[in-house]
Design a protein around this motif. Structure first.
Motif, PDB file in Angstrom:
ATOM      1  N   ILE A  86       0.521  -1.365  -0.138  1.00 25.25           N
ATOM      2  CA  ILE A  86      -0.009  -0.234   0.264  1.00 25.25           C
ATOM      3  C   ILE A  86       0.490   1.206   0.282  1.00 25.25           C
ATOM      4  CG2 ILE A  86      -0.231  -0.099   2.335  1.00 25.25           C
ATOM      5  CD1 ILE A  86      -3.045   0.987   2.004  1.00 25.25           C
ATOM      6  N   ASP A  87       0.501   2.359  -0.967  1.00 26.81           N
ATOM      7  CA  ASP A  87       1.602   3.457  -0.556  1.00 26.81           C
ATOM      8  C   ASP A  87       0.244   4.565  -0.535  1.00 26.81           C
ATOM      9  OD1 ASP A  87       3.029   5.548  -1.800  1.00 26.81           O
ATOM     10  OD2 ASP A  87       2.591   4.562  -4.061  1.00 26.81           O
ATOM     11  N   ILE A  88       0.539   5.302   0.918  1.00 25.12           N
ATOM     12  CA  ILE A  88       0.148   5.695   1.388  1.00 25.12           C
ATOM     13  C   ILE A  88       1.123   7.171   2.163  1.00 25.12           C
ATOM     14  CG2 ILE A  88      -1.980   4.907   2.291  1.00 25.12           C
ATOM     15  CD1 ILE A  88      -0.304   4.880   4.715  1.00 25.12           C
ATOM     16  N   PRO A  89       0.547   8.479   2.166  1.00 28.77           N
ATOM     17  CA  PRO A  89       1.658   9.155   2.106  1.00 28.77           C
ATOM     18  C   PRO A  89       2.486   9.321   3.505  1.00 28.77           C
ATOM     19  CG  PRO A  89      -0.945  10.517   2.355  1.00 28.77           C
ATOM     20  CD  PRO A  89      -0.850   8.253   2.500  1.00 28.77           C
ATOM     21  N   PRO A  90       2.627   8.281   4.389  1.00 31.19           N
ATOM     22  CA  PRO A  90       3.790   8.095   5.475  1.00 31.19           C
ATOM     23  C   PRO A  90       5.045   7.152   4.522  1.00 31.19           C
ATOM     24  CG  PRO A  90       1.784   7.589   6.293  1.00 31.19           C
ATOM     25  CD  PRO A  90       1.459   7.824   5.163  1.00 31.19           C
ATOM     26  N   GLY A  91       4.416   6.081   3.303  1.00 31.63           N
ATOM     27  CA  GLY A  91       5.443   5.564   2.909  1.00 31.63           C
ATOM     28  C   GLY A  91       5.098   4.207   1.679  1.00 31.63           C
ATOM     29  N   VAL A  92       5.543   3.656   1.347  1.00 34.25           N
ATOM     30  CA  VAL A  92       4.839   2.582   0.831  1.00 34.25           C
ATOM     31  C   VAL A  92       5.125   1.213   2.136  1.00 34.25           C
ATOM     32  CG1 VAL A  92       5.046   0.705  -1.240  1.00 34.25           C
ATOM     33  CG2 VAL A  92       6.068   3.184  -1.294  1.00 34.25           C
ATOM     34  N   PHE A  93       4.234   0.478   1.557  1.00 37.14           N
ATOM     35  CA  PHE A  93       4.352  -1.123   2.774  1.00 37.14           C
ATOM     36  C   PHE A  93       4.057  -2.247   2.339  1.00 37.14           C
ATOM     37  CE2 PHE A  93       3.651   3.114   5.595  1.00 37.14           C
ATOM     38  CZ  PHE A  93       4.325   3.029   6.072  1.00 37.14           C
ATOM     39  N   ARG A  94       4.806  -3.004   2.740  1.00 38.73           N
ATOM     40  CA  ARG A  94       4.860  -4.336   1.985  1.00 38.73           C
ATOM     41  C   ARG A  94       4.650  -5.706   2.723  1.00 38.73           C
ATOM     42  NH1 ARG A  94       9.266  -1.791  -1.328  1.00 38.73           N
ATOM     43  NH2 ARG A  94       7.832  -0.451  -2.630  1.00 38.73           N
ATOM     44  N   ALA A  95       3.589  -6.180   2.785  1.00 40.38           N
ATOM     45  CA  ALA A  95       3.425  -7.110   3.647  1.00 40.38           C
ATOM     46  C   ALA A  95       4.517  -8.715   3.265  1.00 40.38           C
ATOM     47  CB  ALA A  95       1.982  -7.918   3.088  1.00 40.38           C
ATOM     48  N   THR A  96       5.464  -9.513   4.238  1.00 43.64           N
ATOM     49  CA  THR A  96       6.198 -10.198   4.415  1.00 43.64           C
ATOM     50  C   THR A  96       6.303 -10.949   4.347  1.00 43.64           C
ATOM     51  OG1 THR A  96       6.278 -10.143   6.490  1.00 43.64           O
ATOM     52  CG2 THR A  96       7.900  -8.565   5.902  1.00 43.64           C
ATOM     53  N   ASN A  97       7.582 -11.616   3.653  1.00 47.21           N
ATOM     54  CA  ASN A  97       6.845 -13.683   3.569  1.00 47.21           C
ATOM     55  C   ASN A  97       7.291 -13.411   5.077  1.00 47.21           C
ATOM     56  OD1 ASN A  97       7.530 -15.856   3.038  1.00 47.21           O
ATOM     57  ND2 ASN A  97       9.417 -15.306   1.472  1.00 47.21           N
ATOM     58  N   LEU A  98       5.781 -14.475   5.265  1.00 46.70           N
ATOM     59  CA  LEU A  98       5.993 -15.365   6.601  1.00 46.70           C
ATOM     60  C   LEU A  98       5.660 -16.755   6.602  1.00 46.70           C
ATOM     61  CD1 LEU A  98       2.380 -13.239   7.779  1.00 46.70           C
ATOM     62  CD2 LEU A  98       5.102 -13.048   7.722  1.00 46.70           C
ATOM     63  N   THR A  99       6.539 -17.397   5.865  1.00 47.05           N
ATOM     64  CA  THR A  99       6.539 -18.426   5.576  1.00 47.05           C
ATOM     65  C   THR A  99       7.899 -18.620   6.210  1.00 47.05           C
ATOM     66  OG1 THR A  99       8.099 -18.854   3.377  1.00 47.05           O
ATOM     67  CG2 THR A  99       5.473 -18.989   3.207  1.00 47.05           C
ATOM     68  N   PRO A 100       8.011 -20.172   6.444  1.00 44.27           N
ATOM     69  CA  PRO A 100       9.862 -20.621   7.318  1.00 44.27           C
ATOM     70  C   PRO A 100      11.340 -20.391   6.473  1.00 44.27           C
ATOM     71  CG  PRO A 100       7.903 -22.101   7.441  1.00 44.27           C
ATOM     72  CD  PRO A 100       7.266 -21.076   6.755  1.00 44.27           C
TER      73      PRO A 100
END
Ligand code: HEC
Ligand code: HEC
Length: 326
Positions: A86-100
């Motif tokens: 998501i790209d919003i004024p405070p930054g671009v936030f990316r949901a990480t890889n949650l596999t082991p």
């Protein structure tokens, strides 16, 4: 003239100092404890975790590649190798890889580090984590279940680009306007799962993010600015919404303006089992269609117990009003 130049000089130095100050302090390590939880290989615990991840806690809605999101919404259970951004004024936030996976996933993180991210919004690198995950008050039991399920997945090597905080975001973090979400209460060890107002409140506030989306928010600071559950949070059109924009409806039991005021429990439950009725809705209807009836009853009971707030949301979808469900 000289005085004028001197004033300009002083102001310029001040501005440069503030900018330098922001750039060197914004990513100072945040202090927060590591919750004392331990993942488990018990199949009952892992099953609860899987249910939460693909159902009410909807981790899978964000932590999978976005070209698979429709299949995941429709019930595909795939490893959470990361994807949403998501790209919003405070930054671009990316949901990480949650596999082991050891290199690109959570393989090298301890249970305490993952638990701290969810409970205190501090990343494994000690940095501020943006408030897209309302899980600070998860019970120890549910936290353990989720981490245990994440550990049980097949590892997938998938490098996600890191989130990038904008200068505005860095300034807001430095001056404490953006600060990590922390538990609102002392998190419980566990909670009785029953169709009660208490359990419904737990799910609606801390697991399923009903509160986070159905409350108006300022997107610059991510702060809540409207009455809880009274709607008004705007979602502007983006690639995932197929051009539609949305505004969340008022969920409080107000006779005039509350969207579920006239719904009985059956209608509420059936609405959830039906999934999305509006193309591109940001509400994770697919994941929520898998919430079990006991939990839906609890959520319904809780919403009915809220204080009615009169707040008319004119339209919840823009562009094609005729597609609105009645
Ligand atoms: C609405 C989307 C969304 C949902 C739902 C979601 N996440 Fe995230 N997650 C993100 C984003 C975005 C980031 C990156 C945040 C940042 O960099 O500030 C993230 C980061 C993380 C991180 C990494 C923190 C670090 O050390 O960098 C973990 C762990 C995590 N999420 C776990 C979960 C779990 C477990 C769930 C479900 C219980 C979940 N997430 C649900 C969007 C989501
Ligand atoms: C990611 C944001 C988001 C989350 C999380 C979310 N909602 Fe919504 N919700 C919306 C939006 C936007 C709409 C309007 C578009 C639509 O109807 O899909 C909506 C619509 C609704 C409606 C009206 C549906 C209809 O057919 O008129 C109900 C009821 C509802 N939400 C309840 C909930 C409950 C209960 C939860 C938690 C279990 C929840 N929502 C979580 C964003 C969200």
């Amino acid at each position: 003239m000289k005085i004028f130049l001197r004033i300009i000089g002083v102001v310029a130095i001040l501005i440069v100092s503030v900018i330098i100050f922001i750039l060197i302090t914004w990513d100072n390590k945040i202090d927060a404890p590591y919750p004392d939880v331990k993942s488990s290989s018990d199949s009952v615990v892992i099953a609860r975790g899987k249910y939460l991840v693909f159902g009410p806690a909807h981790c899978a809605t964000c932590h999978v590649p976005m070209d698979k999101i429709m299949e995941v919404e429709n019930g595909l259970q795939m490893p959470l190798s990361g994807g949403w951004e998501i790209d919003i004024p405070p930054g671009v936030f990316r949901a990480t890889n949650l596999t082991p996976d050891l290199k690109t996933g959570i393989g090298k993180l301890t249970d305490g580090e993952i638990a701290r991210t969810l409970r205190y919004s501090v990343g494994s690198d000690g940095r501020y984590i943006a408030p897209f995950m309302p899980f600070q008050d998860l019970t120890d039991e549910d936290l353990v279940a989720i981490i245990s399920y994440l550990r049980s997945q097949e590892p997938v090597e998938h490098e996600m680009k890191k989130s990038e905080i904008s200068f505005l975001g860095k300034a807001l973090i430095t001056f404490g306007i953006l600060k990590p979400e922390v538990p609102k209460n002392t998190p419980l060890k566990s909670i009785e799962r029953d169709s009660t107002v208490q359990y419904g409140g737990y799910l609606a506030n801390y697991v399923a993010e009903c509160m986070g989306c159905h409350t108006e928010r300022d997107l610059k600071t991510t702060e809540f600015i409207g009455p809880p559950f009274a709607g008004g949070f705007e979602f502007e059109p983006n690639e995932q919404s197929e051009g539609y924009g949305f505004v969340s409806p008022n969920l409080t039991p107000d006779p005039e303006t509350g969207v579920i005021y006239s719904w009985d429990e059956d209608r509420f439950i059936n609405r959830f089992h039906s999934g999305s009725l509006v193309k591109g809705s940001p509400m994770p209807w697919g994941a929520f269609s898998r919430i079990n009836d006991l939990e839906l009853k609890a959520i319904y009971k809780y919403l009915r117990s809220l204080k009615p707030v009169s707040r008319k949301i004119e339209k919840t979808v823009y562009l094609e009003k005729e597609k609105l469900p009645e």
